[in-house]
Design a protein around this motif. Sequence first.
Motif, PDB file in Angstrom:
ATOM      1  N   PRO A  64       0.818  -1.224   0.000  1.00 38.15           N
ATOM      2  CA  PRO A  64       0.000   0.000   0.000  1.00 38.15           C
ATOM      3  C   PRO A  64       0.851   1.273   0.000  1.00 38.15           C
ATOM      4  N   PHE A 108       2.559   1.808   8.747  1.00 39.53           N
ATOM      5  CA  PHE A 108       2.348   0.450   8.227  1.00 39.53           C
ATOM      6  C   PHE A 108       2.819  -0.643   9.180  1.00 39.53           C
ATOM      7  N   ASP A 219      -6.686  -1.336   2.334  1.00 36.70           N
ATOM      8  CA  ASP A 219      -5.423  -0.606   2.527  1.00 36.70           C
ATOM      9  C   ASP A 219      -5.628   0.820   3.039  1.00 36.70           C
ATOM     10  N   GLN A 222      -3.252   3.320   5.365  1.00 38.37           N
ATOM     11  CA  GLN A 222      -2.127   4.077   4.804  1.00 38.37           C
ATOM     12  C   GLN A 222      -2.618   5.328   4.072  1.00 38.37           C
TER      13      GLN A 222
ATOM     14  N   ASN B   7      -2.256  -4.464   8.709  1.00 36.94           N
ATOM     15  CA  ASN B   7      -3.010  -4.872   7.521  1.00 36.94           C
ATOM     16  C   ASN B   7      -2.911  -6.377   7.307  1.00 36.94           C
ATOM     17  N   ARG B  10      -5.444 -10.255   2.190  1.00 40.37           N
ATOM     18  CA  ARG B  10      -6.703  -9.837   1.592  1.00 40.37           C
ATOM     19  C   ARG B  10      -7.623 -11.030   1.337  1.00 40.37           C
ATOM     20  N   PHE B 243      -4.625  -1.035  -5.180  1.00 38.32           N
ATOM     21  CA  PHE B 243      -4.876  -0.551  -3.818  1.00 38.32           C
ATOM     22  C   PHE B 243      -6.303  -0.929  -3.417  1.00 38.32           C
TER      23      PHE B 243
END
Lengths: 478, 478
Positions: A64, A108, A219, A222, B7, B10, B243
Amino acid sequence: MPAIRTNPERTDSRTLMNDHPSLTLATFAAQLDFDNIPHAVVERTVNLYVDWLGSALAGKGARPVETIARFARGAAGATQHGPCEVLIDRSRTTPYFAAMINGAASHFAEQDDVHNGSVFHPATVVFPVALALAQAAHASGRDFIAAAVAGYEVGIRIGEFLGRSHYKVFHTTGTVGTIAAAATAGRLLGLSPTQMLDAFGSAGTQASGLWEFLRDAADSKQLHTAMAAANGLMAAQLAADGFKGATHILEGAKGMAAGMSSDADPARLVDRLGSRWATGETSFKYHAACRHTHPAADALLAVVQKHRLAPRDIAKVVAHVHQGAIDVLGAVVTPRTVHQAKFNMGTVLGLVAHHGYAGVTEFEQGFDADSIAAFRDNVTMAFDAEVDAAYPARWIGKVTVTTIDGRVLNGRVDEPKGDPGNTLSRDEIATKLHRLAAFAGAATEGEAARLLGNAWHIAEQTQVGSVFEATSHATALA
Amino acid sequence: MPAIRTNPERTDSRTLMNDHPSLTLATFAAQLDFDNIPHAVVERTVNLYVDWLGSALAGKGARPVETIARFARGAAGATQHGPCEVLIDRSRTTPYFAAMINGAASHFAEQDDVHNGSVFHPATVVFPVALALAQAAHASGRDFIAAAVAGYEVGIRIGEFLGRSHYKVFHTTGTVGTIAAAATAGRLLGLSPTQMLDAFGSAGTQASGLWEFLRDAADSKQLHTAMAAANGLMAAQLAADGFKGATHILEGAKGMAAGMSSDADPARLVDRLGSRWATGETSFKYHAACRHTHPAADALLAVVQKHRLAPRDIAKVVAHVHQGAIDVLGAVVTPRTVHQAKFNMGTVLGLVAHHGYAGVTEFEQGFDADSIAAFRDNVTMAFDAEVDAAYPARWIGKVTVTTIDGRVLNGRVDEPKGDPGNTLSRDEIATKLHRLAAFAGAATEGEAARLLGNAWHIAEQTQVGSVFEATSHATALA
């Protein structure tokens, strides 16, 4: 019918403007002088800056972050150049894009600082702006520090002002961070109190950041910090050029609190301005795990060290926690990813028992090792009334360890490592930076050492120069 | 404790994602094909584009607009160049900054279009993005039109979805406009439905814009449209580069409606997608005054023309209005500024009686002329139950004119000029553009005529080229 109103003249508004919390806060930020900041707060701010550098470097290579950097290079168009350093790749650009990219990078690794009471991460929105504008204007280290403290003091108070209802839906570091960034930028640009209020208005009306992204791991985090830093800087630059902002953006009838909070308390905006230094209340992240695991991790570490326990000596561990920890950590039983492992109490305690630390490298290399998985299965969480009552003001850590030879050992910490009363030493901050730089491949040990040599002296620099290279502008006066 | 979460991967989120209103809307925007848009909607969209060009030119010289343009030039750094035209000064820059500056410019004169039901101004956030990306990618006129319609359809439905409670505090054109701009950008970038959903997520989490600025006449309105266009474009470009955005940013538990509305209706998001063309419901602004004055102005014009009345023939005028008009317009008795005059029923009716039109030039040159002031003092407003009951779906205009020779003449219009059922002709749109261009000194009559020659043929262009000069890329196939 405001949607189709035109911009009236400005005259009447200025005459109507009286003193109010937004103006008081803006005046404080505009007039904050280095010499009025207690020495201990200056020292802590330098530590927060150095700690931030590690997080900014740690963003190198993160998808990201690199995506936002590519966007910024495309938006700027021409071959990039400018006075401001991008820490992940040491390219140079304008203050706007340097703030954007460094803001994206430093949130991050989840090792950047946090203020418990406001649930606001100041460094990741304040220092990208302070560094970019200080490098662009060759500002002194004293002004750099004063601008950073202005951002921390303003942002923390606005976060406290907006309250828990705001944080339930909005990512405070994105929303409040925009105004904190504007305060820092405005201080470095030398805005008058009225101009600073304009900057708050233009920043507050751009305040955004919703938690929805967490539900499917997008994401956006960020993006929030990148744009909080960039929009805050924009708001201050616009104000310096005469662009008018709402004078009551925080507490007004159609301002931030009206639209984004149901329990706002304006008194928090000006809480002991100039005597309470909220900057010093900021916590460093030590372990690279969910903060809810830190108290128990430190309590276990105390037991292990006091009784010289090896992991194999431990039969089971009960972590005595507040309800919030059970709510957040309870879901993950067998972590399949590094991220999930950071939210698994057993894994964190296993890493601490084996390595004495749960850092980015420990997670990356061994979160699912057999030894860690075996330890994990012997860890349980139990609700503890004392711990729960003290939260969130105090994060007490309590564990009960049962050894294989039948001993029952209790461990306790009243403040997890990194909290104000148990803060990190400069050696620990330097070690953390070396770890993060190495983890991301953002700097060699020698480069990191040279960077640290500059950074510890930031407050004494006559002109803030390169982060990586001691420049002719950056003379240490110490 | 989301503020310190990292994060995660995904994978799980995509498998969990099922069909839902946000995805349905994103899929519609991503897959909207020119050939599926009714001819009448295409024609109307061309008219809305030409109408927008006039508003964009009219921003030239406006202080808030020029300030944002200076910021953009500074943020970009290097000597500006790029494929995209800035309409106020005909400089060229990147899509990001062209969208930002043209978005700021086209909402200033308050002559840009409005969709009544959503209280959303689509053109000022949609066309800056459509033009910038079409010029950058040499897109066809057909794709330009499809992208613009995607932005209108998406934005209008999201505005209706968020409801009145949102509009009370938030400037819908700023908040919703960010996603409308993302839809337009995403369509021109050829995003897949999933990528379009990512773009919605990144746009929605940046949605901002508070009405607080109106209370002291700050410049935020230009900032809102500038950044809605720029942030929406950014969101789509980020999505094209992988993104990830929140998949339920509109209706999710921590999404826009959760944070910024108390009466959101998800059904409105997908209301008759593909059969109801909300783009065609958009109203043009005819008079350069508060929209609340338009129905009465047109009703008076009807009486004056039917009975060939000169201003001196008129003894008094009663405007029969809805309560909202009294609330907004009641405050101003003797306007001291152009802006205030645009919110004064008597002045607007006076200008209409004297000039047959209340445009930017009529206001600038004569809002306080003796003849207008004298007429103004003979105008009153009266609440009308029929008019009030029809509002806001229908804006009925009713006036009672008493002449000096004692006649009592009633005038009525069921839709003010510019509304869908009483829309502007291409001649009227062209005349409006010539007026706005001349008013701002943004184009000579000849330049405006050449610009119009290009613009009316936008849908037929094989590649969208310069607004001002017919380029080799812009071949009219008609």
